[in-house]
Enzyme design. Structure first.
Site, PDB file in Angstrom:
ATOM      1  N   CYS A  78      -5.073 -12.325  -6.457  1.00 39.78           N
ATOM      2  CA  CYS A  78      -3.729 -12.430  -6.115  1.00 39.78           C
ATOM      3  C   CYS A  78      -3.202 -10.911  -5.938  1.00 39.78           C
ATOM      4  O   CYS A  78      -2.947 -10.043  -6.981  1.00 39.78           O
ATOM      5  CB  CYS A  78      -2.752 -13.871  -6.561  1.00 39.78           C
ATOM      6  N   LYS A  98     -10.057 -16.579  -3.191  1.00 40.83           N
ATOM      7  CA  LYS A  98      -8.581 -16.370  -3.474  1.00 40.83           C
ATOM      8  C   LYS A  98      -8.207 -17.473  -2.564  1.00 40.83           C
ATOM      9  O   LYS A  98      -7.656 -17.474  -1.237  1.00 40.83           O
ATOM     10  CB  LYS A  98      -8.364 -14.965  -2.871  1.00 40.83           C
ATOM     11  N   GLY A 122       6.442  23.266   8.079  1.00 41.28           N
ATOM     12  CA  GLY A 122       7.655  24.547   8.870  1.00 41.28           C
ATOM     13  C   GLY A 122       8.834  24.380   7.443  1.00 41.28           C
ATOM     14  O   GLY A 122       9.626  23.518   6.751  1.00 41.28           O
ATOM     15  N   GLU A 128      -9.421  -6.716  -6.780  1.00 45.26           N
ATOM     16  CA  GLU A 128      -9.803  -6.883  -5.717  1.00 45.26           C
ATOM     17  C   GLU A 128      -9.754  -6.140  -4.725  1.00 45.26           C
ATOM     18  O   GLU A 128     -10.327  -5.023  -4.835  1.00 45.26           O
ATOM     19  CB  GLU A 128      -8.173  -7.965  -5.869  1.00 45.26           C
TER      20      GLU A 128
END
Length: 546
Positions: free
Chosen positions: A151, A115, A297, A44
């Site tokens: 989808c 879609k 750190g 997609e």
């Protein structure tokens, strides 16, 4: 019935990088032609990457999408391709754009399939941009009737949409012999088993083979794992592509089913999946942002130790730069543990004590603080002193600062704004403390990389004498489960209490979560590995009565 040789192209795209995305797609088409494929399927929104979000509001972006689809079409000579992109809605009604898949053949876009179902939950907000298709249709190619259903892969959520029928039912009624599902489905722990259940169930339910093609890559906080597959109508997986890696696989569709092809077994262990996803997420995020090296750190605690191991695996030992910043409250064993970890990982640590910096701040603040007792202000001042050094090193040397917070700490506000909450990326902001320990044990599965003393000692911020996390928080085994019920499962106070938690503990934890929302608004992007991560998938009001 005719057969098809099909290629599944599981590729890694960068949002808005049209030139490279199109080139990558064209290269895959060329390879598929060389290997005699009839059809190649991409995921997609493949030409533009998923999800472009408000870039879709810019006309140039949409024009580039449409031009890229036309450019891909020119590469499709002697082969067909299904390619995802964005096109303008040809109808005057509704939103201006549609999320489409183009069926391309003989150098032309032959069919445009918009879609139908646009998700608007968690990290998805497609209805903000796209107009849905109102009907499904079939494409016939080389004697095979193909149904395309674009989808997100959780087909069982379709009950939430206002459509009379499941799209698979419509496609089946229209005579589809195969359903192709180009997808952009982000990873989270538990997603693999959910996909297994959903796809096997749907293929069996509609008595149709399903071809699912997902993208791979890190797009801001979303990690796409690929894991594309072909499933026959009886629920059996014919081809399985790997997770967290680009891959092109080939299979034959004939006589109503897919022939078995080469498959890569998917990892099922949660700690292993967490490790793979986070290493991949860091590496791909850095690559797409153009970053080369990281700093953080190093405290000698479990969180910074796991971050160091993940970053080293993702970026290489020479590109990871731990900064030790002991204070007057740092224990000798924490400093030694941090140095030993750097030795084992072959990193080159720098030690910058903060006691003089802290003292200078306190001297400056003395007329304001006067003789008030030691409090959270002094603790936060130490964390912010460290952040100043880390950001200075990041600015001067170009190392990107990784945040070392975990989800348990972020949930209850156990972090300092403009201190240990600083960073360009939070790799473990969606990883609970108990999962951090599981990650450490996984990292040590073959040999002791993280010193056992780091794993075994009681966690502490070491901002005051004898400080331990459990002085102000419930045990992490209790805290994390309570947080999961509230954040992931969205259970309320009374419902959580019925699970057996002490009301006072529930009230304390929920108040900490709710009152820390302002901190999370200012936190760095968090790699999403759960169903409900802090960020765009959990949008809460700052000012509210919870």
């Amino acid at each position: 019935m005719s057969g098809l040789r099909i290629a599944l192209a599981q590729l890694n795209y960068k949002i808005a990088d049209f030139e490279n995305n199109t080139s990558k797609i064209a290269d895959a088409i060329f390879e598929a032609k060389q290997k005699k494929a009839d059809l190649i399927v991409f995921s997609e929104l493949s030409v533009c990457g998923y999800s472009p979000e408000d870039l879709l509001d810019y006309p140039w972006f949409v024009e580039k999408c449409e031009q890229s689809l036309e450019a891909v079409a020119m590469a499709c000579d002697g082969i067909a391709a299904i390619v995802g992109g964005v096109m303008r809605n040809p109808n005057s009604k509704g939103r201006l754009l549609q999320n489409v898949c183009c069926f391309i053949h003989d150098g032309k876009i032959k069919h445009i399939v918009p879609k139908t179902l646009l998700p608007t939950y968690d990290v998805f907000n497609e209805r903000r941009y796209f107009e849905p298709a109102q009907e499904t249709s079939i494409i016939e190619y080389k004697g095979v009737r193909i149904g395309i259903a674009i989808c997100e892969d959780l087909w069982d959520i379709y009950n939430d949409f206002e459509y009379a029928e499941h799209p698979g039912e419509n496609l089946k009624k229209q005579g589809a012999q195969i359903i192709i599902n180009p997808s952009a489905s982000p990873f989270h722990i538990g997603k693999q088993s959910l996909r297994n259940r959903v796809f096997a169930g749907q293929a069996s339910r509609f008595d149709l083979p399903v071809l699912y093609v997902n993208q791979v890559g890190t797009h801001t906080e979303l990690i796409f794992d690929g894991s594309s597959r072909a499933i026959n109508a009886n629920g059996e997986v014919a081809v399985q592509l790997p997770g967290f890696a680009e891959s092109i696989a080939y299979l034959q569709y004939e006589k109503g089913k897919f022939s078995e092809g080469e498959s890569v077994p998917l990892e099922s262990n949660d700690a292993a999946l967490l490790y793979q996803s986070l290493v991949f997420g860091i590496r791909d995020y850095f690559k797409k942002m153009g970053f080369k090296s990281a700093t953080f750190g190093a405290s000698g605690g479990i969180d910074s130790a796991v971050i160091q191991a993940l970053a080293t695996a993702a970026l290489g030992a020479e590109n990871v730069h731990p900064i030790l910043m002991p204070s007057m409250y740092s224990s000798d064993h924490s400093v030694q543990d941090a140095l030993e970890l750097s030795r084992r990982l072959d990193n080159s640590p720098i030690t910058l004590p903060i006691e003089d910096i802290y003292t200078a701040y306190m001297d400056t603040l003395k007329p304001v603080f006067m003789n008030r007792p030691f409090s959270l202000a002094e603790e936060n001042l130490q964390a912010r002193s460290r952040a100043v050094l880390l950001m200075a090193i990041s600015n001067k040397l170009g190392h990107i600062l990784l945040n070392t917070s975990n989800k348990s700490e972020m949930s209850v506000g156990y972090s300092t704004l403009y201190g240990d909450l600083c960073g360009a990326l939070s790799p473990m902001g969606d990883v609970y403390k108990t999962q951090v320990y599981a990650l450490a044990r996984y990292i040590n599965r073959h040999q002791e990389i993280i010193p056992n003393n780091i794993i075994e000692k009681a966690p502490s911020a070491e901002l005051r004498p004898g400080q331990k996390d459990q002085d102000s928080l419930p045990p992490y085994e209790v805290l994390d489960e309570l947080l999961k019920n509230y954040i992931e499962l969205r259970k309320g106070r009374d419902e959580i209490i019925t699970l057996g938690y002490e009301p006072s503990t529930v009230d304390k934890v929920l108040n900490l979560v709710n009152n820390s929302e302002y901190k999370r608004y200012q936190a760095p992007p968090i790699l999403r590995v759960s169903e409900k991560a802090f960020g765009k998938g959990r949008i809460m009001p700052l000012v509210a009565r919870y």
